[in-house]
Design a protein around this motif. Structure first.
Motif, short mmCIF file in Angstrom:
data_model
loop_
_atom_site.label_atom_id
_atom_site.label_comp_id
_atom_site.label_asym_id
_atom_site.label_seq_id
_atom_site.Cartn_x
_atom_site.Cartn_y
_atom_site.Cartn_z
N GLY A 69 37.46 34.41 43.31
CA GLY A 69 37.76 33.23 43.02
C GLY A 69 38.94 33.10 42.28
O GLY A 69 39.29 32.89 41.86
N LEU A 70 39.53 34.65 42.54
CA LEU A 70 40.80 34.62 41.88
C LEU A 70 41.80 34.14 41.94
O LEU A 70 41.86 34.89 43.44
CB LEU A 70 40.50 36.14 41.12
CG LEU A 70 39.47 37.40 39.56
CD1 LEU A 70 40.23 38.48 39.06
CD2 LEU A 70 39.56 35.45 38.14
N SER A 71 42.65 33.12 41.70
CA SER A 71 44.26 33.33 42.13
C SER A 71 45.17 34.72 42.19
O SER A 71 44.82 35.59 41.44
CB SER A 71 44.79 32.40 41.57
OG SER A 71 44.99 32.55 39.75
N THR A 72 46.07 34.68 42.59
CA THR A 72 46.69 35.76 42.40
C THR A 72 47.45 36.27 41.00
O THR A 72 47.62 37.38 40.65
CB THR A 72 47.94 35.97 43.38
OG1 THR A 72 47.89 35.47 45.42
CG2 THR A 72 48.68 37.08 43.45
N GLU A 73 47.67 35.27 40.79
CA GLU A 73 48.21 35.56 38.92
C GLU A 73 46.99 35.89 38.69
O GLU A 73 47.46 36.72 37.29
CB GLU A 73 48.92 34.33 38.92
CG GLU A 73 49.43 34.45 37.58
CD GLU A 73 50.14 33.21 36.78
OE1 GLU A 73 49.96 32.88 35.89
OE2 GLU A 73 51.04 32.92 37.87
N GLU A 74 46.23 34.99 38.22
CA GLU A 74 44.64 35.31 37.26
C GLU A 74 44.34 36.73 37.52
O GLU A 74 43.96 37.80 36.74
CB GLU A 74 43.56 34.67 37.95
CG GLU A 74 43.58 33.06 37.61
CD GLU A 74 42.62 32.21 37.31
OE1 GLU A 74 42.77 31.05 37.48
OE2 GLU A 74 41.95 32.65 38.88
N SER A 110 53.89 34.56 32.39
CA SER A 110 54.59 34.48 33.70
C SER A 110 56.37 33.80 33.71
O SER A 110 56.15 33.06 32.67
CB SER A 110 53.71 33.37 34.69
OG SER A 110 54.34 33.25 35.47
N LEU A 347 53.69 39.37 43.00
CA LEU A 347 52.46 38.51 43.66
C LEU A 347 52.43 38.51 44.82
O LEU A 347 51.31 38.52 45.66
CB LEU A 347 53.13 36.45 43.22
CG LEU A 347 52.52 36.23 42.03
CD1 LEU A 347 52.32 34.86 41.41
CD2 LEU A 347 51.23 36.98 40.91
N GLU A 351 49.38 39.25 47.16
CA GLU A 351 48.39 39.56 47.93
C GLU A 351 48.78 39.92 49.84
O GLU A 351 47.45 40.24 50.09
CB GLU A 351 49.44 37.59 48.54
CG GLU A 351 49.80 36.30 47.62
CD GLU A 351 49.77 35.31 48.29
OE1 GLU A 351 49.96 35.98 48.97
OE2 GLU A 351 49.37 34.53 47.05
#
Length: 359
Positions: A69-74, A110, A347, A351
């Motif tokens: 469940g991590l975002s790409t940035e996380e 970031s 990023l 992905e």
């Protein structure tokens, strides 16, 4: 004696401007520390973009986090922190031996937050807590919004590498934010064990200036800006305001020369390193520049505290029609946008890799 050892003995810390997992896993970084007098490391979005997009070294780290469940940035920052903390542990003996002055590793917030003070503060605090190492700098750009964040983060006891500085005035703004943060700690009865460096970009000046200057003034502006800023640095350390902070236990925000690879093939590949040797400063070098200076670099003395011929050179360049202040502002904007583009590409690469690995 190895030229890098000579440079180190002259009082300049040598930091590697690169990180990738293979450097850590192969023992190469450890060898640079033991054999090439490397005492720290910096990273930026472009470096990580090349490291992650350009290899399969991080595939297992990505694969293990699929479905969490991590975002790409996380996901990126989790992976980056693995490298940063591993490097920080390698440099920790240097950090301890120098009383916390050296042995730092830097991780940047970031670039999309360059104009977002509150977002920068929040992310810097998260990254600082996640790294949980005393020798990790959080990199914050010296933009208008970033300077406010730098004061707040310094006041909170977080050590900062101020990046994207291009002029004496940018450096002085960075130093002002750092000192205000320290003075707030004094007022609050807190210790002054907070560190910082101010990263002044050098070679980009000459790349930009050569487009308009006559041939005899090519490759002179970057060094002149470095010398001018070094004089301001030396003057500040002699000021009553700084001496009062130092008496209370404060450590100087050291001037760091960044972007020191030679871009013009007509000048030596070690040009900026030789020209900007200076006591109580840092030079962060790309790997190729580090190896070149170790192989055939020359140390021709150190910078004079009075700035040497900096003002004479800058006056000649101004007379030739170049607006130095306007170019400084332009370079900071272009640097911000370049890091922003690299981060977005990074990023996108992550992905794409995650999708392929999940499939």
């Amino acid at each position: 004696m190895n030229p890098l050892k000579s440079l180190h003995d002259a009082g300049q810390s040598i930091w590697l401007d690169n990180i990738r997992r293979e450097l850590l896993d192969s023992g190469t970084l450890a060898r640079y520390i033991s054999d090439l007098s490397v005492t720290g490391l910096t990273s930026n979005p472009t470096i990580f973009q090349h490291a992650i997009a350009g290899s399969a070294d991080y595939d297992n780290a990505m694969r293990s986090r699929i479905g969490k469940g991590l975002s790409t940035e996380e996901l990126f920052f989790e992976i980056a922190l693995e490298d940063i903390t591993a490097a920080a542990d390698l440099f920790r003996p240097i950090h301890d031996a120098t009383g916390g002055v050296d042995g730092f590793v830097s991780l940047e917030v970031s670039p999309t937050l360059a104009d977002d003070t509150e977002g920068t503060i929040a992310q810097a605090k998260r990254l600082h807590a996640a790294a949980a190492r005393p020798n990790v700098f959080i990199k914050v750009p010296g933009t208008e919004a970033g300077l406010v964040a730098i004061e707040e983060l310094t006041a909170a006891g977080i050590s900062i590498n101020v990046t994207l500085l291009f002029s004496r005035e940018h450096y002085l703004d960075s130093a002002e934010a750092f000192m205000r943060g320290l003075e707030r700690r004094v007022a609050a009865g807190q210790d002054l064990n907070v560190h910082s460096v101010a990263s002044l970009f050098i070679s980009r000046w000459d790349v930009a200036a050569s487009k308009t200057l006559p041939e005899d003034l090519h490759n002179k502006l970057g060094v002149a800006i470095g010398k001018r800023s070094f004089k301001a640095y030396c003057d500040l350390l002699e000021s009553d305001r700084w001496k009062k902070l130092a008496a209370g236990g404060a450590f100087p925000q050291r001037l760091l020369f960044a972007s020191t690879s030679a871009k013009d093939p007509r000048i030596p590949d070690t040009f900026y390193v030789t020209a900007l040797a200076a006591d109580n400063t840092v030079n962060t070098m790309p790997e190729a520049t580090l190896l070149a200076f170790g192989d055939h670099g020359k140390l021709d003395g150190v910078l004079a505290a009075d700035g040497g011929d900096a003002e004479e050179t800058i006056a000649a360049i101004t007379k030739a029609g170049l607006d130095v202040d306007a170019l400084a502002a332009q370079l900071q904007i272009e640097g911000r946008d370049s890091f922003d583009d690299s981060f977005k590409q990074l990023l996108d690469s992550i992905e794409a890799k995650v999708s392929a690995l999940a499939a």
